[in-house]
Motif scaffolding. Structure first.
Motif, short mmCIF file in Angstrom:
data_model
loop_
_atom_site.label_atom_id
_atom_site.label_comp_id
_atom_site.label_asym_id
_atom_site.label_seq_id
_atom_site.Cartn_x
_atom_site.Cartn_y
_atom_site.Cartn_z
N GLU A 56 2.38 1.61 -4.52
CA GLU A 56 1.02 1.81 -4.03
C GLU A 56 0.57 3.19 -4.50
OE1 GLU A 56 1.55 -0.59 0.20
OE2 GLU A 56 1.61 1.60 0.17
N VAL A 57 -0.60 3.24 -5.12
CA VAL A 57 -1.16 4.49 -5.63
C VAL A 57 -2.47 4.74 -4.89
CG1 VAL A 57 -1.97 5.73 -7.67
CG2 VAL A 57 -0.17 4.00 -7.89
N ALA A 58 -2.54 5.86 -4.16
CA ALA A 58 -3.76 6.20 -3.43
C ALA A 58 -4.73 6.89 -4.38
CB ALA A 58 -3.43 7.11 -2.25
N ALA A 59 -5.79 6.20 -4.73
CA ALA A 59 -6.78 6.74 -5.67
C ALA A 59 -8.19 6.33 -5.25
CB ALA A 59 -6.47 6.25 -7.08
N PRO A 60 -8.66 6.87 -4.13
CA PRO A 60 -10.00 6.51 -3.67
C PRO A 60 -11.08 7.05 -4.60
CG PRO A 60 -9.11 8.25 -2.31
CD PRO A 60 -8.02 7.82 -3.24
N GLY A 61 -12.20 6.36 -4.64
CA GLY A 61 -13.33 6.80 -5.44
C GLY A 61 -13.30 6.31 -6.87
N LEU A 62 -12.24 5.63 -7.25
CA LEU A 62 -12.16 5.09 -8.61
C LEU A 62 -12.49 3.60 -8.58
CD1 LEU A 62 -8.87 6.83 -9.82
CD2 LEU A 62 -11.23 7.51 -10.27
N ASN A 63 -12.72 3.05 -9.75
CA ASN A 63 -12.95 1.61 -9.89
C ASN A 63 -11.75 1.01 -10.60
OD1 ASN A 63 -15.67 1.74 -8.90
ND2 ASN A 63 -16.22 2.65 -10.86
N LYS A 64 -11.55 -0.28 -10.46
CA LYS A 64 -10.40 -0.90 -11.10
C LYS A 64 -10.47 -0.75 -12.62
CE LYS A 64 -11.91 -5.70 -11.35
NZ LYS A 64 -11.58 -7.07 -10.99
N GLU A 65 -11.67 -0.63 -13.18
CA GLU A 65 -11.83 -0.45 -14.62
C GLU A 65 -11.34 0.92 -15.09
OE1 GLU A 65 -14.47 -1.31 -12.58
OE2 GLU A 65 -14.39 -3.46 -12.99
N ASP A 66 -11.17 1.87 -14.17
CA ASP A 66 -10.72 3.22 -14.51
C ASP A 66 -9.22 3.30 -14.76
OD1 ASP A 66 -13.33 4.19 -14.21
OD2 ASP A 66 -13.03 4.61 -12.08
N LYS A 125 -7.71 -2.28 -4.23
CA LYS A 125 -8.51 -2.63 -3.06
C LYS A 125 -8.57 -1.45 -2.10
CE LYS A 125 -8.80 -6.09 0.58
NZ LYS A 125 -8.15 -7.23 1.22
N ASN A 126 -9.77 -1.12 -1.65
CA ASN A 126 -10.00 -0.06 -0.66
C ASN A 126 -9.35 1.27 -1.04
OD1 ASN A 126 -11.45 -1.88 0.93
ND2 ASN A 126 -9.63 -2.51 2.05
N ILE A 131 0.77 -2.43 -7.10
CA ILE A 131 1.47 -3.01 -8.24
C ILE A 131 2.75 -3.65 -7.73
CG2 ILE A 131 2.54 -2.56 -10.48
CD1 ILE A 131 0.74 -0.04 -10.61
N THR A 132 2.96 -4.92 -8.10
CA THR A 132 4.20 -5.59 -7.73
C THR A 132 4.97 -5.93 -8.99
OG1 THR A 132 3.08 -7.74 -7.66
CG2 THR A 132 3.31 -6.57 -5.57
N LEU A 133 6.25 -5.64 -8.96
CA LEU A 133 7.15 -5.90 -10.08
C LEU A 133 8.25 -6.83 -9.57
CD1 LEU A 133 6.58 -2.45 -10.10
CD2 LEU A 133 7.18 -3.05 -12.43
#
Length: 150
Positions: A56-66, A125-126, A131-133
């Motif tokens: 899990e990567v906490a990256a608020p304010g970004l879009n999935k395209e980023d 999301k949110n 990411i699941t491996l």
């Protein structure tokens, strides 16, 4: 009158073990979520269960395209670039403009034979990138086999 700093160190040329401890030399007090350029890297949670590894990567304010997520020879790399630029309208006079550019890259080494690379999934999301491996079937724990005593 001269002000002097009182020191309990009887040997001023020898650093105190407490000085080194609190300066971070004995313990790594540095937060690994900061890069050498003083920019913040997103916090990451890494988990494992019987079926998969999860990140899990906490990256608020970004879009999935980023985001860009790559897996190559046992190395998972997560990177992001985000530019926030405002367009100038015709006839508009700009007196102040502040650009925002954020980027980061985090890499994780996972045993190449441990992951089913074709089934890696990512979801944003949110403000959190999940990411699941999935683990390879042969590496998943097998149930305990009860042996009958005769």
């Amino acid at each position: 009158m001269t002000l002097a700093r009182l020191s309990n160190n009887w040997f001023p040329s020898v650093p105190s073990i407490f000085d080194r401890f609190f300066d971070g030399e004995l313990m790594d007090w540095n937060n690994s979520n900061y890069s050498s350029t003083d920019t913040t890297l997103p916090a990451v949670n890494v988990m494992e269960n019987a079926d998969e590894y999860a990140i899990e990567v906490a990256a608020p304010g970004l879009n999935k395209e980023d985001f860009k997520v790559d897996y190559d020879n046992g190395r998972l790399t997560i990177s992001s670039e985000h530019k926030n630029e405002k367009e100038e309208k015709d006839g508009e006079k700009v007196t102040r403009r502040e650009f925002s550019y954020q980027s980061f890259q985090r890499s994780f080494t996972i045993s190449e034979n441990a992951v089913n690379a074709d089934k890696i999934k990512a979801n944003y999301k949110n403000g959190i990138l999940y990411i699941t491996l999935p683990k390879r079937e042969e590496l998943k724990p097998k149930p305990i086999k009860q042996i009958e005593i005769k």
